[in-house]
Design an enzyme around this catalytic site. Sequence first.
Site, mmCIF file in Angstrom:
data_model
loop_
_atom_site.group_PDB
_atom_site.id
_atom_site.type_symbol
_atom_site.label_atom_id
_atom_site.label_comp_id
_atom_site.label_asym_id
_atom_site.label_seq_id
_atom_site.Cartn_x
_atom_site.Cartn_y
_atom_site.Cartn_z
ATOM 1 N N THR A 1 0.873 -1.188 0.000
ATOM 2 C CA THR A 1 0.000 0.000 0.000
ATOM 3 C C THR A 1 0.901 1.225 0.000
ATOM 4 O OG1 THR A 1 -1.662 -1.184 1.281
ATOM 5 C CG2 THR A 1 -1.816 1.221 1.240
ATOM 6 N N LYS B 1 -7.474 1.813 -2.674
ATOM 7 C CA LYS B 1 -7.009 1.347 -1.355
ATOM 8 C C LYS B 1 -7.022 2.509 -0.347
ATOM 9 C CE LYS B 1 -4.848 -1.096 1.810
ATOM 10 N NZ LYS B 1 -5.072 -2.381 2.392
#
Length: 298
Positions: A99, A174
């Site tokens: 991420t 995300k």
Amino acid sequence: MKRIGYVGLGIMGTPMALNLIKAGFDLTVWNRTEAKAKDVLDAGASWAESPAEVAEKVEAVCINVTDTPDVEDVIFGKHGIVEGNPGDTAEMVVIDHSTISPASTRLFAERLAEHGVDMLDAPVSGGDVGARNGTLSVMVGGKRAVFERCSLIFKAVGKAITHCGPNGAGQATKACNQVLCAVNLMGVCEAMALAQREGLDLEKMLAVTTAGAGGSWSLANLGPQIAEGDMKPGFMIDLINKDLNIVQAESTGLNLPMPATGLARDLLRAAAISGHGRDGTQALSRVFEKLGGFTYHE
Ligand code: NAP
């Protein structure tokens, strides 16, 4: 695609790599700390001495490291993936499951394209449990044709697999997910604080609310851990703070007020300051205990 590389064998990388082996892929791996590769090597993967050496042997390299500079390092740094790229004709793909920043991802994809390498940003959601069970949500950014070429890789690690748009769209999705997780977790801690101070049976309160309109992944999975005082990570406070810094950078760039995320970020930062950085995100409950002068499990 049969020969896959894996760089970064932490809480997420290890079970995802194990699921790729289970699905029949031939895996070559590298991890900064070699000892942590043991489980994956025992399951049949081959070891490489660097990300470059991984890239020499495979058609796609999956990355699962911590933050934006770490991804940059394993791709473009000394002995990084681009050094081992076999060349334009090999159609190599870099799949980044970490991420990281959507803006940096777009730049990494452009830089990789100059080396003839395609990139997919493919961050995941579902935690260590989803990684072990192969049930992660995978949100992918990049060219659709490349996404389709890699679909068996995604199916080996996830269930809900979505092509979100061009490079960066996976990471931006995300970021939205992390806003939901952080704000929702704040609500879970607050509702459970009220329940505790009202003298409710927390187990009953969790059972009823999880089944109702207030239910959520955080309530179902982290609520019981808060009630039991179990702060073991799944997903660490330090990592959600990293993700909320990414959200802050994006919202600043977009000139978008995000007041609820700002409050969650400050409270999660307080959790890190008071020593819970490497605990699970449910340790946000410790901050609510301090603020309210109570404990959840009296
Ligand atoms: P982790 O257990 O701390 O693992 C991090 C991995 O990155 C380790 O293999 C570490 O190597 C490697 N690494 C870090 N910096 C590096 C660098 N500069 N060069 C080379 N390797 C480096 O973390 P994790 O929980 O697996 O998280 C990995 C990524 O997935 C993060 O971006 C996180 O935000 C994301 N994520 C995590 C979860 C979760 O529930 N844990 C859920 C969804 C997404 P060493 O072994 O040498 O330290």
